[in-house]
Design a protein around this motif. Structure first.
Motif, short mmCIF file in Angstrom:
data_model
loop_
_atom_site.label_atom_id
_atom_site.label_comp_id
_atom_site.label_asym_id
_atom_site.label_seq_id
_atom_site.Cartn_x
_atom_site.Cartn_y
_atom_site.Cartn_z
N SER A 93 0.84 -1.20 0.00
CA SER A 93 0.00 0.00 0.00
C SER A 93 0.87 1.25 0.00
CB SER A 93 -0.92 0.01 1.21
OG SER A 93 -0.17 0.11 2.40
N LEU A 94 0.30 2.34 -0.51
CA LEU A 94 1.01 3.61 -0.59
C LEU A 94 0.02 4.74 -0.52
CD1 LEU A 94 3.68 5.18 -1.10
CD2 LEU A 94 3.15 5.02 -3.54
N GLY A 95 0.25 5.68 0.40
CA GLY A 95 -0.58 6.87 0.50
C GLY A 95 0.17 8.07 -0.06
N LEU A 96 -0.54 8.91 -0.81
CA LEU A 96 0.05 10.11 -1.41
C LEU A 96 -0.89 11.30 -1.22
CD1 LEU A 96 1.14 8.55 -4.82
CD2 LEU A 96 2.64 9.08 -2.91
N LEU A 104 -4.53 10.20 -2.00
CA LEU A 104 -4.62 8.96 -2.78
C LEU A 104 -4.14 7.80 -1.94
CD1 LEU A 104 -3.02 10.20 -6.11
CD2 LEU A 104 -5.42 10.23 -5.48
N CYS A 105 -4.72 6.64 -2.19
CA CYS A 105 -4.31 5.42 -1.50
C CYS A 105 -4.30 4.28 -2.52
CB CYS A 105 -5.27 5.13 -0.36
SG CYS A 105 -4.92 3.59 0.51
N PHE A 106 -3.13 3.72 -2.78
CA PHE A 106 -2.99 2.53 -3.62
C PHE A 106 -2.93 1.33 -2.68
CE2 PHE A 106 -1.25 5.97 -6.11
CZ PHE A 106 -1.72 5.72 -7.38
N TYR A 107 -3.79 0.35 -2.87
CA TYR A 107 -3.84 -0.79 -1.96
C TYR A 107 -4.50 -1.99 -2.64
CZ TYR A 107 -8.76 0.36 -1.39
OH TYR A 107 -10.09 0.60 -1.63
N PHE A 108 -4.33 -3.15 -2.03
CA PHE A 108 -4.93 -4.39 -2.53
C PHE A 108 -6.13 -4.77 -1.68
CE2 PHE A 108 -0.90 -5.08 -4.66
CZ PHE A 108 -1.26 -5.78 -5.79
N VAL A 109 -7.14 -5.30 -2.36
CA VAL A 109 -8.24 -6.01 -1.72
C VAL A 109 -8.26 -7.37 -2.39
CG1 VAL A 109 -10.73 -6.17 -1.37
CG2 VAL A 109 -9.60 -3.94 -1.23
N GLY A 110 -7.91 -8.41 -1.65
CA GLY A 110 -7.75 -9.72 -2.27
C GLY A 110 -6.60 -9.66 -3.26
N SER A 126 -13.18 5.28 -5.93
CA SER A 126 -12.27 4.14 -6.06
C SER A 126 -12.15 3.73 -7.51
CB SER A 126 -12.80 2.95 -5.26
OG SER A 126 -12.66 3.19 -3.88
N LEU A 127 -10.96 3.32 -7.90
CA LEU A 127 -10.68 2.87 -9.26
C LEU A 127 -9.97 1.54 -9.18
CD1 LEU A 127 -10.24 3.42 -12.38
CD2 LEU A 127 -8.09 4.47 -11.72
N LEU A 128 -10.46 0.55 -9.90
CA LEU A 128 -9.83 -0.77 -9.95
C LEU A 128 -8.78 -0.78 -11.05
CD1 LEU A 128 -9.77 -3.81 -9.14
CD2 LEU A 128 -11.55 -4.16 -10.86
N PHE A 129 -7.55 -1.16 -10.71
CA PHE A 129 -6.48 -1.23 -11.71
C PHE A 129 -6.56 -2.51 -12.52
CE2 PHE A 129 -4.11 2.24 -9.76
CZ PHE A 129 -3.65 2.87 -10.89
N ASN A 130 -7.00 -3.59 -11.90
CA ASN A 130 -7.09 -4.86 -12.61
C ASN A 130 -8.27 -4.84 -13.56
OD1 ASN A 130 -5.60 -5.17 -10.16
ND2 ASN A 130 -5.73 -7.35 -10.38
N SER A 135 -3.82 -8.43 -14.52
CA SER A 135 -3.76 -8.46 -13.06
C SER A 135 -2.34 -8.19 -12.59
CB SER A 135 -4.25 -9.81 -12.52
OG SER A 135 -3.42 -10.85 -13.00
N ILE A 136 -2.24 -7.86 -11.31
CA ILE A 136 -0.96 -7.62 -10.65
C ILE A 136 -0.80 -8.74 -9.63
CG2 ILE A 136 0.35 -6.02 -9.23
CD1 ILE A 136 -1.52 -3.79 -10.36
N ASP A 137 0.33 -9.43 -9.68
CA ASP A 137 0.57 -10.53 -8.76
C ASP A 137 0.89 -9.97 -7.38
OD1 ASP A 137 1.45 -12.74 -7.32
OD2 ASP A 137 2.46 -13.63 -9.04
N LYS A 138 -0.04 -10.10 -6.45
CA LYS A 138 0.13 -9.53 -5.11
C LYS A 138 1.31 -10.13 -4.36
CE LYS A 138 -2.30 -8.70 -0.78
NZ LYS A 138 -3.53 -8.87 -0.03
N LYS A 139 1.58 -11.41 -4.59
CA LYS A 139 2.67 -12.08 -3.88
C LYS A 139 4.04 -11.53 -4.27
CE LYS A 139 0.04 -16.14 -4.20
NZ LYS A 139 -0.17 -16.81 -5.39
#
Length: 196
Positions: A93-96, A104-110, A126-130, A135-139
């Protein structure tokens, strides 16, 4: 009574000639179909790579623009982007804060990455990037923020904040063959009031 004449002038193909020519025709057609199929596979792979590069570029351009033109939010309004997470390994996650005062807050849900925006008027978007196939591999994704606390507070005086982004971006093709690209970059914030 008529006699059979072996010296006939009739022309034609023998059975052996027809079998040989058919076999050659089938062999050529199978080779051409195999080449056509191989070309289609390469085309699909190139299309998948093009899509993953485009998705990666869109993500990278968005986040780079926001980091360069804003400030790292060490007092984020969103719990998903708390600065306390910056010191954790594999932080996702990243807050700007932008020049215009939006948070702004970039973060993962699932397994999905979101961008949450708090406007100056208090509206949250909210905006979904995927997307269904990107998709972005969270791992394998992380934001590494330095310094991990406000640079105007001890013990980090006069350090220009920066973020290193590391991740893997994936496009799932219709055939089920994923195409992936690894990405890593470091971006410094251009706007920051650091006390001297």
């Amino acid at each position: 009574m008529k006699r059979f004449n072996n010296n006939s002038t009739e022309k034609g193909f023998t059975l052996i000639e027809i079998i040989v020519s058919t076999a050659i025709f089938v062999t050529v057609m199978v080779a051409m179909l195999g080449l056509f199929n191989y070309t289609l596979q390469i085309n699909r792979r190139v299309q998948g790579l093009r899509e993953v590069v485009q998705g990666t570029r869109t993500f990278a351009e968005t986040i780079t623009r926001e980091i360069r033109n804003g400030r790292i939010d060490y007092n984020s309004w969103a719990p998903e982007c708390s600065a306390s997470l910056y010191s954790e390994p594999g932080n996702t996650s990243l807050g700007l804060v932008t020049k215009s005062g939006e948070s702004l807050c970039f973060y993962f849900v699932g397994d999905d990455m979101y961008l949450k925006k708090l406007t100056a008027s208090g509206e949250v978007n909210s905006l979904l990037f995927n997307s269904p196939n990107f998709s972005i591999d969270k791992k394998l994704f992380s934001f590494m923020v330095w310094p991990q606390a406000n640079p105007n507070e001890e013990p980090y005086p006069q350090i220009q904040p920066f973020v290193t982004i590391s991740g893997m971006f994936i496009v799932n093709e219709a055939a089920g063959n994923p195409t992936s690209i690894r990405y890593q970059t470091t971006i410094s914030t251009d706007v920051y009031d650091i006390r001297k």
